[in-house]
Scaffold this motif. Structure first.
Motif, mmCIF file in Angstrom:
data_model
loop_
_atom_site.group_PDB
_atom_site.id
_atom_site.type_symbol
_atom_site.label_atom_id
_atom_site.label_comp_id
_atom_site.label_asym_id
_atom_site.label_seq_id
_atom_site.Cartn_x
_atom_site.Cartn_y
_atom_site.Cartn_z
ATOM 1 N N PHE A 1 0.798 -1.264 0.087
ATOM 2 C CA PHE A 1 -0.121 0.029 0.055
ATOM 3 C C PHE A 1 1.047 1.236 -0.001
ATOM 4 C CE2 PHE A 1 -4.110 -1.660 2.247
ATOM 5 C CZ PHE A 1 -4.610 -1.947 0.626
ATOM 6 N N GLY B 1 0.530 -0.265 5.254
ATOM 7 C CA GLY B 1 -0.521 -0.790 6.239
ATOM 8 C C GLY B 1 -0.503 -2.449 6.355
ATOM 9 N N VAL B 2 -0.493 -3.099 4.958
ATOM 10 C CA VAL B 2 -0.383 -4.303 4.956
ATOM 11 C C VAL B 2 1.124 -5.080 5.004
ATOM 12 C CG1 VAL B 2 -0.956 -6.477 3.559
ATOM 13 C CG2 VAL B 2 -2.633 -4.368 3.644
ATOM 14 N N THR B 3 1.274 -6.080 5.945
ATOM 15 C CA THR B 3 2.668 -6.415 6.348
ATOM 16 C C THR B 3 3.035 -7.983 5.755
ATOM 17 O OG1 THR B 3 1.822 -6.750 8.491
ATOM 18 C CG2 THR B 3 3.141 -4.560 8.094
ATOM 19 N N ASP B 4 2.163 -8.511 4.950
ATOM 20 C CA ASP B 4 2.482 -9.665 4.473
ATOM 21 C C ASP B 4 1.897 -9.900 2.968
ATOM 22 O OD1 ASP B 4 2.305 -12.364 4.165
ATOM 23 O OD2 ASP B 4 1.962 -12.866 6.062
ATOM 24 N N LEU C 1 -1.509 -11.811 2.910
ATOM 25 C CA LEU C 1 -2.790 -11.117 3.584
ATOM 26 C C LEU C 1 -3.374 -10.031 2.707
ATOM 27 C CD1 LEU C 1 -1.669 -10.792 7.264
ATOM 28 C CD2 LEU C 1 -2.804 -12.686 6.281
ATOM 29 N N ASN D 1 -7.760 -7.380 1.646
ATOM 30 C CA ASN D 1 -8.283 -6.070 1.550
ATOM 31 C C ASN D 1 -9.075 -5.739 0.473
ATOM 32 O OD1 ASN D 1 -7.800 -3.007 0.774
ATOM 33 N ND2 ASN D 1 -7.740 -3.105 2.774
ATOM 34 N N ARG E 1 -1.703 7.338 8.840
ATOM 35 C CA ARG E 1 -2.617 6.292 9.175
ATOM 36 C C ARG E 1 -2.316 5.268 9.909
ATOM 37 N NH1 ARG E 1 -7.538 6.185 5.542
ATOM 38 N NH2 ARG E 1 -6.819 4.129 5.076
ATOM 39 N N VAL E 2 -1.020 4.744 9.463
ATOM 40 C CA VAL E 2 -0.688 3.568 9.997
ATOM 41 C C VAL E 2 0.131 3.382 11.358
ATOM 42 C CG1 VAL E 2 0.852 1.504 9.669
ATOM 43 C CG2 VAL E 2 -0.539 2.465 7.942
#
Lengths: 353, 274
Positions: A128, A132-135, A138, A142, A259-260
């Motif tokens: 992103f 925000g997304v760390t894998d 996953l 979203n 935001r994170v």
């Protein structure tokens, strides 16, 4: 192994000149892709560092890749069947969204940000514009669940796949049984995305010592190295940090990285994007506000807006931005064009079948 | 599952006891269990009874919080993980991490009874658990995120997909005390990283003088009360009129600091297996 297979193998690792010679004897390059899929294998280009994604947990296999590709291009992932990942991530645009500042998801709703390319994701840990997304595994949850993208629920997607006529067999081929669960579903999509490797641009070949760049390209490179590479660093043209490059605030609600982190110092900072295939991923910036590369350079020269979080590299005493003559701008663009990777943009293996 | 002992009349339970005495000559009385044999194992049940003060919790029913605001909860879910048990002699049994993820959901009766098998025999006086999902579990490879952690299954409503993290505790409802147009309150509490905040909390419940006597033939049922009123009071008083939305924000810490203390021991049944 037939000749075409060998040819495709070689194509990834040897200069295009040599390959084209081979291609002549391989016959028509427009042939169906089925042959090439047997050789789907994740290999690290010699000018790339070790991947950050743990491939031992999810080794790319031909059948896993095919399943992932099928899912990537299938609207079944969305509530009403209308939107696939490929709707917004178009191969000819390095899997960015050509011509769209923001993208339209389901019911024509706009996304918050510009669609970035999907390329070389095995070398990223955070996804992103805000990280925000760390894998990578996953990631698909979203867009699938975002009300303005695919507006579906992950359990529903799995249920639809289980009931479909084609997917149980594809899962069986990929994973040994027709069980369809979260892990397998996400790993298959990851396998497809992992294979979206762009490593055959002119610049890559130059880095691997296979070709040399023209004099102009080299001049452009040296301007780029001195004016841009502090942020757009290394083989991937990003140091993967989050910075404010002086865009005015257009959407106060999108404060970027903060935001994170919820840290004011990160307000309006965004991930330094890679510049690979940059001529194909327009429009530019996190909200797609800049349409051409010329205008991007104008921004750096005279459009940089001061703010508490403006990156220090863009501040020089009372001055803001980067000093660039029009000749330097021209040369930078000449250099940026060497980052285009036609092999990747046209690789049939990655196309919707 | 054994449940009757609480409800059936005395004559019947007496009859049951007599029946048991005949059937299990070795351990006929649930109140004087045999000395634990640590090479043997049994089961234990942790039952989470959600309440609102002195009342059973009923979703959709109105209650009044400490700030004297009427509110109607419509949803309550929380993760209970990393369970361990301690005996009177201080021996600790830690449930293997991978089988220690539970999602308690007020709407799913069965989810409120956490069954743990393979517990070494012992007289357990303390139960510890995490409310939430710790950082190791929050970053598990996708193939290990099964059961309660499966975001495509049981854990489907308990995951922030834009910031890759589980929601540890979710309570939603409605209140006319809320000053905004939207009269709904939403407490979605998570955050496993060091920054910007960490809401992984653990609690230890003491069973006092009534240990849970785990035996091969005795499956204790430990009743733990979870009182949602305590979410509004404790370390920090929470007023819905002041703020009705706690999600991925630093003030979520206030809610977590309160709910960590909503759990208390109520009673234990040291009943035999059927």
């Amino acid at each position: 192994m037939n000749l075409q297979v060998i040819c495709n193998l070689l194509r990834n690792y040897i200069p295009i000149v040599l390959c084209s010679i081979l291609l002549l004897s391989c016959g028509n390059d427009d042939n169906p892709q089925t042959v090439t899929e047997d050789i789907v294998k994740f290999s690290v280009p010699s000018n790339f560092p070790a991947p950050l994604y743990n491939l031992s947990r999810n080794p790319v296999t031909p059948d896993g890749f095919i399943l992932g590709r099928t899912l990537f291009y299938d609207g079944i992932l969305s509530r009403d069947g209308s939107i696939s990942c490929g709707t917004c991530h178009q191969q000819f645009a390095a899997f960015a969204h050509s011509g769209h500042d923001l993208s339209h998801g389901i019911d024509d709703q706009l996304t918050l940000r510009n669609t970035p390319p999907v390329q070389n994701l095995a070398w990223q840990k955070e996804f992103f514009w805000d990280g925000g997304v760390t894998d990578l595994d996953l990631f698909p949850i979203n867009p699938i669940q975002a009300h303005n993208e695919m507006d579906e629920k992950l359990p529903n997607v799995l249920e639809k796949l289980r009931r479909s006529s084609k997917y149980p067999a594809l899962f069986k081929k990929a994973f040994g049984s027709d069980t369809i669960d979260t892990g397998r579903f996400l790993k298959a999509i990851a396998q497809f995305q992992l294979m979206c490797i762009s490593s055959n641009s002119k610049f890559d070949k130059y880095e691997r010592g296979e070709i040399s760049l023209s004099q102009e390209e080299m001049q452009g490179k040296s301007v780029f190295d001195s004016k841009c590479a502090s942020c757009h660093k290394g083989t991937f043209f990003t140091d993967l940090s989050y910075r404010n490059n002086g865009l005015s605030v257009k959407n106060a609600a999108d404060s970027g990285r903060s935001r994170v982190t919820l840290n004011k110092q990160d307000s309006y900072t965004f991930k330094v994007p890679s510049l690979r295939n940059i001529t194909s991923t327009d429009p530019y910036m996190h909200d797609g506000r800049i349409v051409t590369l010329e205008k991007v350079l104008d921004h750096y020269e005279k459009g940089v807006v001061d703010s508490p979080t403006l990156d220090p590299l863009l501040k020089n005493g009372p001055e803001r931005g980067i000093k660039l003559s029009s000749e330097e701008k021209r040369l930078i663009i000449v250099f940026l064009k060497t980052l285009s990777d036609e092999t990747f943009l046209k690789n049939k293996l990655l196309s919707e079948q | 599952m054994k449940k009757q002992s609480k409800k059936v009349g005395i004559p019947f339970s007496m009859a049951l006891t007599m029946l048991f005495s005949l059937m299990f000559a070795a351990c006929s009385d649930t109140h004087t269990p045999s000395t634990p044999n640590e090479s043997k194992t049994g089961d234990i049940v942790l039952e989470f009874d959600n309440v609102a003060g002195v009342d059973e919790l009923t979703l959709g029913k109105e209650y009044t919080n400490a700030a004297n605001e009427k509110f109607t909860p419509t949803m309550l879910k929380y993760y209970i993980t990393n369970i361990s048990l301690k005996t009177t002699t201080g021996t600790i049994y830690t449930v293997p991490k991978s089988s220690s993820y539970f999602l308690v959901d007020e709407e799913v009766k069965a989810s409120q009874k956490i069954m743990i098998g393979n517990v070494p025999e012992g007289d357990y006086t303390h139960v510890s658990f995490t409310i939430g999902v710790d950082s190791l579990s929050s970053t598990l490879p996708i193939e290990n995120r099964t059961g309660a952690l499966d975001m495509g299954g049981l854990g489907k409503t308990m995951f922030w997909d834009w910031i890759s993290g589980y929601i540890f505790f979710k309570m939603e409802g409605e209140s006319q005390a809320i000053t905004e147009v939207d009269k709904n309150f939403r407490f979605h509490i998570g955050g496993y990283r060091k920054e910007p905040f960490n809401n992984v909390k653990t609690n230890t419940i003491s069973l006092g003088s009534t240990p849970a006597t785990v035996r091969e033939a005795i499956k204790p049922e430990v009743h733990i009360i979870a009182d949602i009123m305590k979410v509004f009071s404790g370390a920090k008083s929470i007023s819905l009129a002041v703020n009705a939305s706690y999600m991925f924000s630093p003030n979520s810490v206030d809610i977590a600091n309160n709910y960590v203390n909503m759990f208390s021991f109520d009673h234990v049944h040291n009943d035999k297996h059927h």
